[in-house]
Design an enzyme around this catalytic site. Structure first.
Site, short mmCIF file in Angstrom:
data_model
loop_
_atom_site.label_atom_id
_atom_site.label_comp_id
_atom_site.label_asym_id
_atom_site.label_seq_id
_atom_site.Cartn_x
_atom_site.Cartn_y
_atom_site.Cartn_z
N GLY A 41 -7.54 -4.54 4.69
CA GLY A 41 -6.74 -5.48 5.47
C GLY A 41 -6.14 -6.56 4.59
O GLY A 41 -5.76 -6.33 3.44
N SER A 42 -6.10 -7.79 5.10
CA SER A 42 -5.36 -8.88 4.46
C SER A 42 -5.92 -9.32 3.12
O SER A 42 -5.27 -10.07 2.39
CB SER A 42 -5.29 -10.09 5.40
OG SER A 42 -4.53 -9.78 6.55
N VAL A 43 -7.13 -8.88 2.75
CA VAL A 43 -7.64 -9.19 1.42
C VAL A 43 -6.68 -8.66 0.35
O VAL A 43 -6.53 -9.25 -0.73
CB VAL A 43 -9.06 -8.58 1.24
CG1 VAL A 43 -9.52 -8.68 -0.20
CG2 VAL A 43 -10.05 -9.26 2.17
N PHE A 44 -5.98 -7.57 0.67
CA PHE A 44 -5.05 -6.96 -0.29
C PHE A 44 -3.83 -7.84 -0.53
O PHE A 44 -3.12 -7.66 -1.52
CB PHE A 44 -4.61 -5.59 0.21
CG PHE A 44 -3.83 -4.79 -0.79
CD1 PHE A 44 -4.45 -4.20 -1.89
CD2 PHE A 44 -2.45 -4.63 -0.66
CE1 PHE A 44 -3.72 -3.48 -2.82
CE2 PHE A 44 -1.71 -3.89 -1.58
CZ PHE A 44 -2.36 -3.31 -2.67
N LYS A 45 -3.59 -8.81 0.35
CA LYS A 45 -2.44 -9.69 0.18
C LYS A 45 -2.51 -10.49 -1.12
O LYS A 45 -1.50 -10.97 -1.62
CB LYS A 45 -2.32 -10.64 1.37
CG LYS A 45 -1.93 -9.95 2.67
CD LYS A 45 -1.98 -10.90 3.84
CE LYS A 45 -1.63 -10.18 5.15
NZ LYS A 45 -1.81 -11.03 6.35
#
Length: 582
Positions: free
Chosen positions: A303-307
C-alpha cells in the site's frame, strides 16, 4: 525299521545343533554390528548400561548479549540409583547442598535411573563452590555437572526455528557421518540454515555398567563421556536482544494480532533487534493456520508505504516544483468519498493522497520505465535484503534463507498502461514487499542513505569461546540517494506525525519523536486490508527502525498503531534505565 528311524532322528538332531551353532557364529562373530539393522554389540552394552544425557551435543543460539535463546546450562547434582544399595557419605552431601538427607534418600528410593536432585519440578541449582566440594569428594555415583535444559520461555521461534527427526533427510544430508537415526535436524529458521554447523558429533553423558541383575559393577566408576572435538559444538550469536524480543512478542499477543509481523532494527548496525511473526508457533501442531511461515520474510502488499519510493524518485528527477494536486479525485479520476482539496506535495505525503502519487508515478515511468526498480534498490528494498556471503566452504550463505524477493512488476506491459502505473505507484497491483525489506528502507533513510544488508547473526564461536566466523556489516548497494533527497524524505516522514491531518498524528504523544509512513493495502479479499506503519525513532537522532504490519484485517479492527506505539514506549523505558548505554 527302528534302526532307520533312530538314524533319521540323530541326523535331524545333528542338523539342528549345526543350525544353532551357525546361528551362534552369526550372532557372535559375523553379524555382530548389522544383525537385521541392529548393532548387537552396542545393544548388549546398552542393556548393561545406565546413563544420563548431560548435553545432546547440538550447537546453541544466544542473543547479542550472550543470553541463551534455546538452552541453558544449570549446575546440578546427579545421583545414581545404586547409591541406595551401599553406604555413602550422604550427610556430607546433604550439608553441602543444604538439603535434608531424607529428601536425598526419598528421591533415590523413587529413582529407576540416574536422577537430578530436584525441588519439586525444578532442579536444585548449585554454586561453583558446592560443585567443587562435591566433585573433590570423588564419591562413586555422586557428581556435580552443568546439565543442559531447554528454556521454558521460547524466544523468537520464527527466527530460531524448530528441530525434528527425519532419518531419511538425515542420511541424505550427512551420509559421511556416523549419526544416530534419532539425531534431530533443523527444519526451519536459523536451526535449518546453520544445521551443518550445529549437528552434534556425540552426546555428553554420564554412564555406569551393571551386571545381569542390574547391580552396579563397582570396579567401574561412573564414566563421563563427551565430544572428542574440543572446538564443537558451535555457538551462534544472534543480533536479537532477548529482553526486547520478549516484550515485542508480549505486545503482539496482548493486542491479539492474528496475522502479521513486527521487525525492529538497530539503525547504526542494521541488526535485527527483535522480530515477531503472528500467529505464534504451537509446537504441538506447528503447521496449524500457517504458523510456521515467518511473515516478516514474505512479500506482502505494501500500500502507501511504497509512496516513499515514488517520493524519492520524484525529488531526484525534479518533478516537485511547489505545485498542488487535486486530492478530491481518485487515481482513476473518480470522486473521493472524503474530499481533501488541492494539496501540496508535502501535504499529500502527510495525508497519503493517492492522486498525487498516481500522477507523479506516471510522469516517472514516462521518463524511465525502470524508475521504480532503480529507486527501490537505492532505498534497500530489493531484491533480498538479508545478509549474504561466503561462510567457510559455503558460497552465498544466507542465515535468513526463508526470505523471499520482493516484486514491483509482474507484467512488463503494465508499464504502458496509465492506470496500472498509478496503481503500482500507491503500492497496489503487483507490488509485494516483505516487512524486513520495508524496515531496511526505513533504516536506510534514518542512517542517511547508506543501504546495508540486514544482519540476524553476529558470529559463530567455538566451544572454548573463540570466534570461528564473524558476519561483518555489508553494503546492499553502493548506489545511494543524494543527501538533499534523504534530508527531504526525513522531513516528510516526520511530517506524517506532526501534521494536524497526518496519518501518523496519533504518535505525537509518544516519549520518543517518531518519523514514518502508514499504509493501507487492499488484499483482494473483500474488506480485508494490510495495515502498515513503518518508521524510525527518535526522529532527531534515529536509533531504531520499526515496522508493524497486520495482515488481512479490517481497518476498524486494526491494532497496528497500538502495537507500534507500545513498542516505542517499551524501548524508551529500557533506554531510560540505562540498559543500552554504549
Amino acid at each position: 525299521m527302528v534302526k532307520k528311524r533312530m538314524v533319521i532322528i540323530l541326523i535331524m538332531i545333528q542338523l539342528a545343533i549345526f543350525g544353532l551353532i551357525g546361528r551362534l557364529v552369526q550372532l557372535q562373530l559375523v553379524s555382530t554390528e548389522s544383525f537385521h539393522g541392529i548393532n548387537l554389540i552396542e545393544a548388549s552394552v546398552a542393556q548393561r548400561t545406565e546413563q544420563l544425557v548431560i548435553d545432546d551435543g547440538r550447537g546453541v543460539f544466544v542473543d547479542r548479549n550472550g543470553q541463551p535463546l534455546t538452552y541453558e546450562y544449570i549446575p546440578t547434582l546427579v545421583l545414581f540409583p545404586f547409591l541406595k544399595k551401599m553406604d555413602w557419605p550422604i550427610d556430607q552431601i546433604a550439608a553441602i547442598v543444604s538439603v535434608p538427607k531424607e529428601v536425598l534418600n526419598r528421591q533415590l528410593e523413587e529413582a529407576k535411573g540416574p536422577i537430578i536432585l530436584h525441588d519439586g519440578q525444578q532442579p536444585i541449582q548449585l554454586q561453583p563452590w558446592q560443585m567443587e566440594r562435591i566433585n573433590d569428594l570423588r564419591i562413586p555415583g555422586v557428581i556435580a555437572v552443568h546439565k543442559q535444559y531447554e528454556l521454558k520461555q521460547k524466544y523468537a521461534q520464527h527466527v530460531i526455528g524448530l528441530l525434528g527427526e527425519n532419518e531419511k533427510v538425515l542420511k541424505e544430508r550427512y551420509a559421511d557421518r556416523n549419526l544416530s537415526p534419532k539425531t534431530k535436524i533443523g527444519v526451519s529458521g536459523l536451526q535449518s540454515s546453520f544445521d551443518e554447523f550445529l549437528i552434534p558429533d556425540e552426546e555428553t553423558k554420564l554412564l555406569y555398567h551393571v551386571d545381569a541383575r542390574g547391580e552396579p559393577l563397582f570396579s567401574m566408576d561412573v564414566k563421563y563421556t563427551e565430544q572428542a572435538n574440543p572446538f564443537y559444538p558451535i555457538t551462534v550469536q544472534t543480533t536479537i536482544d532477548r529482553t526486547l524480543q520478549q516484550r515485542v512478542e508480549q505486545i503482539v499477543a496482548q493486542h491479539g494480532m492474528e496475522k502479521g509481523a513486527v521487525v525492529l532494527l538497530d539503525v547504526r548496525t542494521n541488526d535485527v533487534v527483535a522480530l515477531a511473526s503472528a500467529p505464534a508457533i504451537d509446537e504441538r501442531d506447528p503447521y496449524k493456520d500457517g504458523a510456521m511461515e515467518n511473515k516478516a520474510l514474505l512479500p506482502q502488499v505494501p500500500g502507501s508505504v511504497f509512496k516513499i519510493v515514488v517520493a524519492a524518485a520524484a525529488l531526484e528527477n525534479g518533478l516537485v516544483h511547489g505545485q498542488t494536486f487535486n486530492c478530491d479525485r481518485k487515481i482513476n479520476g473518480e470522486q473521493e468519498e472524503k474530499k481533501k482539496g488541492m494539496r501540496s506535495f508535502e501535504d499529500s505525503f502527510a495525508i497519503s493522497c493517492n492522486r498525487t502519487f498516481g500522477e507523479l508515478g506516471k510522469q516517472l515511468i514516462a521518463i524511465d520505465e525502470n524508475m521504480f526498480d532503480v529507486y527501490a534498490r537505492k532505498l534497500g528494498l530489493l531484491p533480498r535484503v538479508g545478509w549474504e556471503g561466503d561462510v567457510y566452504h559455503f558460497s552465498s550463505f544466507r542465515p535468513l534463507r526463508e526470505e523471499k524477493k520482493g516484486n514491483i512488476w509482474t507484467d512488463e506491459r503494465d508499464k504502458k498502461i496509465p492506470l496500472a502505473v498509478a496503481q503500482t505507484s500507491i503500492g497496489q497491483k503487483d507490488v509485494r514487499l516483505s516487512p524486513l525489506a520495508v524496515a531496511n528502507m526505513m533504516a536506510t533513510i534514518a542512517r542517511g542513505g547508506e543501504a546495508k544488508q540486514v544482519r540476524i547473526t553476529k558470529k559463530m564461536m567455538y566451544k572454548n569461546g573463540t570466534t570461528f566466523f564473524t558476519f561483518d556489516e555489508k553494503r546492499l548497494t553502493m548506489d545511494s540517494l543524494q543527501k538533499e533527497t534523504i534530508d527531504k524524505l526525513q522531513e516528510l516522514l516526520q511530517l506524517v506525525v506532526t501534521h494536524p491531518e497526518g496519518t501518523g498524528r496519533s504518535f505525537q504523544s509518544l516519549p520518543y519523536a517518531v518519523a514514518g509512513k502508514s499504509g493501507t493495502a487492499e488484499t483482494g479479499k473483500g474488506e480485508l486490508v494490510n495495515k502498515w506503519f513503518a518508521g524510525y525513532f527518535p526522529a532527531d537522532r534515529p536509533k531504531y527502525a520499526l515496522v508493524v504490519v497486520q495482515l488481512e484485517t479490517t481497518s476498524s479492527a486494526s491494532v497496528t498503531n497500538a502495537i507500534f506505539a507500545d513498542i516505542v514506549r517499551v524501548t524508551y523505558d529500557l533506554e531510560e534505565k540505562g540498559r543500552y548505554e554504549e
